[in-house]
Design an enzyme around this catalytic site. Structure first.
Site, PDB file in Angstrom:
ATOM      1  N   CYS B 152      13.398 -15.145 -29.281  1.00  0.00           N
ATOM      2  CA  CYS B 152      12.563 -15.733 -30.341  1.00  0.00           C
ATOM      3  C   CYS B 152      11.120 -15.965 -29.889  1.00  0.00           C
ATOM      4  CB  CYS B 152      13.184 -17.038 -30.826  1.00  0.00           C
ATOM      5  SG  CYS B 152      14.914 -16.838 -31.252  1.00  0.00           S
ATOM      6  N   HIS B 280       8.016 -24.697 -33.447  1.00  0.00           N
ATOM      7  CA  HIS B 280       9.103 -23.719 -33.606  1.00  0.00           C
ATOM      8  C   HIS B 280      10.072 -24.258 -34.661  1.00  0.00           C
ATOM      9  CE1 HIS B 280      11.332 -20.232 -32.444  1.00  0.00           C
ATOM     10  NE2 HIS B 280      12.394 -20.927 -32.078  1.00  0.00           N
ATOM     11  N   HIS B 315      14.147 -18.218 -40.029  1.00  0.00           N
ATOM     12  CA  HIS B 315      13.849 -17.918 -38.630  1.00  0.00           C
ATOM     13  C   HIS B 315      14.036 -16.416 -38.390  1.00  0.00           C
ATOM     14  CE1 HIS B 315      13.321 -18.071 -34.470  1.00  0.00           C
ATOM     15  NE2 HIS B 315      14.479 -18.551 -34.070  1.00  0.00           N
TER      16      HIS B 315
END
Lengths: 242, 389
Positions: B152, B280, B315
């Site tokens: 990520c 995040h 996400h």
């Protein structure tokens, strides 16, 4: 790309080295690629005085197939049973190998994973040089690891193994009393790098820049002049040594 | 550690997400509390993408590549770049690449339904680098390139590398971004880790249920020479690693603290200079707690407002850093910060300054933070074009 990086250690590991680590408790959940990389890094570190890695050390890992075996195991189990197993998923991520290695060696600087079938080694070295020049770290492990997938490979499946180089900013290496085996001045790709190799299931480690440099260093101890890294399809890169 | 002084300008941005097919649509979704998440997943509609078999290329293109082409095209258009030159760089980030083009054939092979010969025909695309090669061909790019696949944190790392290439004179300009398509591997894998929510994610909320996986692409056009219409400056970047756990972040945010602190130092700033934090903020408990600890540790008493926009666009794993950096550039341009949608009851263990409403005020420097599996932490400092470090 102009670099002027010191290579302070190199190491390699084969399938046999990976098997030797298999029963070690630390490697209970590890894949073959994780064991191969640790074997190569252990071999490189054995040449150096002990030093703490921490935030000053980075890691750039290259693998064309990545953890494809774990991906296959995950997909096979899921297709057959409808059950998704967490461990094969965790290990199937392309950067799981570098994650495992960073934990084992306490590497807390930048850790990145790059991927290219033919020029991944060059990309890893160039990324490490960028990180060191940008002062993200002072030293960086670059490693290439490859194996053909057992389910897909045939008898001609290429070299299984891992090779590692420890690169460092020259002054930092001197301050840390690390031996400078050779200075990498420049690494450039001479021909356009197509990804397709015509060998979709084979390991291409024998054509990898990190692997070829590590092999040459082990054979000669130090390098001068230029080293041509030949690849399939008339692709070449050239490393220049100070 | 030392610093480089050359400015890296953002001259163009592009994004395609489940919450909008371009930057304008994504920004409006975030501004007006509209989410693209349906049933816990964020899917980009196929009808807004180029055809899989693009004329003149002759090969099927996976969804990730097609989304990359849309976002990269928008970034190049806004930057007024006609084409990429041989001294321009291209860095792509992804975690699964074109898995949609080969995973089905692999499962067929494992079940004995597909021959090895048939598998070989699609298997050349297994390597993630194959997607970079196809993107290079589509953009007629011949300069330096790289593919980053660091979970990520991948596209945040890619932006950091692209900026460093420019500062170090390796390239004149760099097109950098990430693309991610949803696939069975990631959906079922995250389910197996019990991280997915079927409802919209609620970052930093005590009633959070988990994360929303999504797909999309984000790209930024970076250059060393000041553009006619600069959008922002990439003024700092840093990458650090937890070295703690394969999938869980360090419980006290050790790596995130180090990355955030180092990125602020890299930009030659102090924590008090940061106007806004784009976190995040996935909405997983461990992520939220770890990131909260790290932010509290860095900013102590001068905490700027903190926002996660994952409720809006989900996400998108390796693409998330680039998509959210595009939102940060918009925030700088419009001098407006977004709020954390879905946050109703803040988790009292997370002692940060939640942005609970859209606000307009002078925004000079934004911290974009990302965390990833493998203990990856990557942070960027994006600065208003008229401020500069």
């Amino acid at each position: 790309m102009i670099m002027n990086l010191a290579i302070v250690a190199c190491g390699s590991a084969s399938e046999r080295d990976s098997e030797a680590l298999r029963l070690h408790p630390e490697f209970r959940k590890a894949t073959m690629k994780m064991r191969l990389v640790c074997g190569a890094l252990d071999s490189a570190l054995s040449l150096l005085p002990k030093f703490v890695m921490g935030e000053e050390m980075g890691l750039v890992l290259n693998s064309g197939f990545g953890e494809l075996d774990a991906t296959m195991e995950f997909l096979r189990t899921f297709a057959e049973t409808g059950i998704a197993r967490p461990l094969p998923f965790q290990n199937s991520l392309h950067n799981s190998t570098s994650g495992f290695v960073s934990i084992r060696y306490g590497i807390r600087g930048p850790v990145s994973t790059v991927n290219h079938r033919l020029f991944g080694g060059e990309q890893a070295i160039q990324a490490a040089a960028t990180l060191i020049a940008d002062r993200q770290c002072y030293s960086c492990v670059v490693v290439s690891v490859e194996s053909a997938s057992p389910a897909l490979a045939d008898e001609n499946s290429g070299v299984v193994g891992a090779s590692a180089l420890i690169l460092a900013e020259r002054n930092w290496a001197t301050e840390k009393s690390l031996p400078v085996l050779t200075l990498l001045k420049e690494l450039r790709c001479v021909s356009a790098p197509p990804n397709a190799s015509g060998r979709p299931f084979e390991s291409l480690l024998e054509f990898d820049a990190i692997h070829q440099i590590a092999c040459a260093l082990r054979k000669k101890g130090s390098l001068t002049g230029e080293q041509r890294i030949e690849k399939p399809g008339s692709c070449t890169s050239v490393a220049s040594w100070a | 550690m030392g610093f480089e002084s050359t400015k890296v300008w953002v001259s163009g941005t592009g994004a395609i997400t489940c919450a909008g097919n371009d930057i304008q649509a994504l920004w409006l979704s975030a501004l007006e509390d509209r989410s693209g998440i349906v049933g816990g997943l964020g899917v980009v509609k196929d009808d807004c993408l180029p055809e899989p078999n693009h004329a003149g290329v002759g090969t099927a293109r996976g969804k990730a590549l097609r989304m990359a082409l849309v976002a990269a095209g928008e970034a190049m258009r806004t930057a007024a770049w006609d084409r990429l030159e041989s001294d321009d760089g291209l860095i792509l980030a992804t975690t699964t690449g074109q898995i949609d083009l080969w995973a089905a054939a692999l499962i067929g092979f494992l079940r004995g339904q597909t021959s090895k010969h048939a598998l070989a025909e699609v298997f050349e695309r297994q390597s993630l680098g194959a997607m970079l090669d196809e993107l290079r061909r589509a953009l007629a790019h011949s300069g330096p390139s790289s593919l980053v696949t660091s979970a990520c944190g991948a596209s945040t790392q890619a932006i950091a590398l692209g900026a460093a290439w420019i500062r170090q004179g390796r390239v004149r300009r760099c097109l950098v971004g990430g693309a991610e398509a949803l696939c069975a591997l990631t959906i079922e894998g995250f389910k197996s880790l019990q991280l997915l929510s079927t409802e919209n994610s609620r970052p930093f909320d005590c009633d959070r249920r988990g994360i929303n996986l999504s797909e999309g692409a984000g790209f930024l056009a970076l250059q060393g020479e000041r553009p006619a219409k600069p959008l922002a400056i990439v003024s700092g970047a840093a990458m650090r690693t937890d070295a703690f756990h394969m999938t869980g972040p360090h419980p006290e945010g050790r790596g995130a603290f180090a990355a955030i602190s180092a990125s602020i130092q890299h930009a030659r700033l102090k924590p008090a200079d940061i106007s806004w934090v784009h976190a995040h903020g996935t909405g997983s408990e461990l992520n939220d707690l770890s990131e909260g600890f790290a932010l509290r540790g860095v900013f102590t008493k001068n905490m700027p407002p903190v926002t996660s926009t994952k409720w809006v666009h989900g996400h998108a794993l390796g693409a998330s850093g680039a998509i959210e950096s595009v939102l940060c550039v918009e925030a700088l341009r419009r001098q407006t910060i977004l709020k954390t949608c879905g946050l109703n009851k803040p988790d009292t263990r997370i002692d940060i300054n939640h942005a609970l409403a859209v606000a307009r005020f002078p925004i000079r420097h934004i911290l974009k933070n990302t965390l990833g599996f493998g203990g990856i932490n990557a942070s960027l400092i994006l600065t208003h074009a008229e401020v500069g470090p």
